[in-house]
Design a protein around this motif. Sequence first.
Motif, PDB file in Angstrom:
ATOM      1  N   LEU A   1      24.766  59.943  41.690  1.00 34.76           N
ATOM      2  CA  LEU A   1      25.070  59.019  42.788  1.00 34.76           C
ATOM      3  C   LEU A   1      24.272  59.377  44.030  1.00 34.76           C
ATOM      4  O   LEU A   1      23.602  58.517  44.628  1.00 34.76           O
ATOM      5  N   TYR A   2      24.320  60.643  44.436  1.00 35.50           N
ATOM      6  CA  TYR A   2      23.623  61.038  45.658  1.00 35.50           C
ATOM      7  C   TYR A   2      22.112  61.049  45.490  1.00 35.50           C
ATOM      8  O   TYR A   2      21.378  60.888  46.466  1.00 35.50           O
TER       9      TYR A   2
ATOM     10  N   ALA B   1      24.921  50.875  43.462  1.00 30.59           N
ATOM     11  CA  ALA B   1      25.883  49.888  42.954  1.00 30.59           C
ATOM     12  C   ALA B   1      26.157  50.070  41.465  1.00 30.59           C
ATOM     13  O   ALA B   1      27.244  49.739  40.992  1.00 30.59           O
ATOM     14  N   SER B   2      25.208  50.627  40.733  1.00 27.97           N
ATOM     15  CA  SER B   2      25.400  50.802  39.293  1.00 27.97           C
ATOM     16  C   SER B   2      26.501  51.816  38.969  1.00 27.97           C
ATOM     17  O   SER B   2      27.010  51.829  37.856  1.00 27.97           O
TER      18      SER B   2
ATOM     19  N   ASP C   1      29.052  43.460  47.408  1.00 27.53           N
ATOM     20  CA  ASP C   1      29.138  43.816  48.824  1.00 27.53           C
ATOM     21  C   ASP C   1      28.673  45.246  49.063  1.00 27.53           C
ATOM     22  O   ASP C   1      28.030  45.538  50.076  1.00 27.53           O
ATOM     23  N   VAL C   2      28.986  46.154  48.140  1.00 24.85           N
ATOM     24  CA  VAL C   2      28.535  47.545  48.264  1.00 24.85           C
ATOM     25  C   VAL C   2      27.010  47.605  48.195  1.00 24.85           C
ATOM     26  O   VAL C   2      26.364  48.276  49.001  1.00 24.85           O
TER      27      VAL C   2
ATOM     28  N   ILE D   1      33.188  54.322  39.735  1.00 19.98           N
ATOM     29  CA  ILE D   1      33.886  54.592  40.992  1.00 19.98           C
ATOM     30  C   ILE D   1      34.671  53.344  41.383  1.00 19.98           C
ATOM     31  O   ILE D   1      34.091  52.263  41.528  1.00 19.98           O
ATOM     32  N   THR D   2      35.983  53.505  41.555  1.00 21.09           N
ATOM     33  CA  THR D   2      36.833  52.373  41.934  1.00 21.09           C
ATOM     34  C   THR D   2      37.218  52.405  43.412  1.00 21.09           C
ATOM     35  O   THR D   2      37.607  51.386  43.964  1.00 21.09           O
ATOM     36  N   ASP D   3      37.141  53.575  44.019  1.00 15.26           N
ATOM     37  CA  ASP D   3      37.432  53.714  45.451  1.00 15.26           C
ATOM     38  C   ASP D   3      36.454  54.748  45.999  1.00 15.26           C
ATOM     39  O   ASP D   3      36.392  55.876  45.504  1.00 15.26           O
ATOM     40  N   TYR D   4      35.672  54.354  47.016  1.00 13.03           N
ATOM     41  CA  TYR D   4      34.539  55.141  47.502  1.00 13.03           C
ATOM     42  C   TYR D   4      34.693  55.237  49.010  1.00 13.03           C
ATOM     43  O   TYR D   4      34.517  54.251  49.717  1.00 13.03           O
TER      44      TYR D   4
END
Length: 125
Positions: free
Chosen positions: A18-19, A31-32, A53-54, A113-116
């Motif tokens: 991710l990072y 976003a993936s 949106d993200v 990821i459901t909550d970031y």
Amino acid sequence: MEITAQNTTQHTPLLSLLYSAVDAMDAKGVASFVAENVTFKLGNFDTLNGRTDVENANASFFETIKAMRHTISGIWESGSTAFCDGLVHYTRKDLSEHEVPFATRLEVQDGKITDYRIYVDISGL
């Protein structure tokens, strides 16, 4: 992106990937990693809902800077929740530098990821 944390968790590979996408300023890549119905909050900005949106918010943010680089110094987990913190180094468009601490909380379900939640003060940019 660099991980200097001494401990690892089951979520360390996800954080690394991710990072890496974040530091590459790859909004589509970021976003993936998120679920279609993700909740996303950066600093004191409004909460966003949904992968599109993200992606759009990250793309817009990436256009405001020249580069960024995260150093993750701590990684923890509690069940399906991953936490990390460290420093983020920004290069502004005028090539000046800015570094601030950050912390992130990720809720992960079925590999997405459901909550970031990102806790950072980017007002200096």
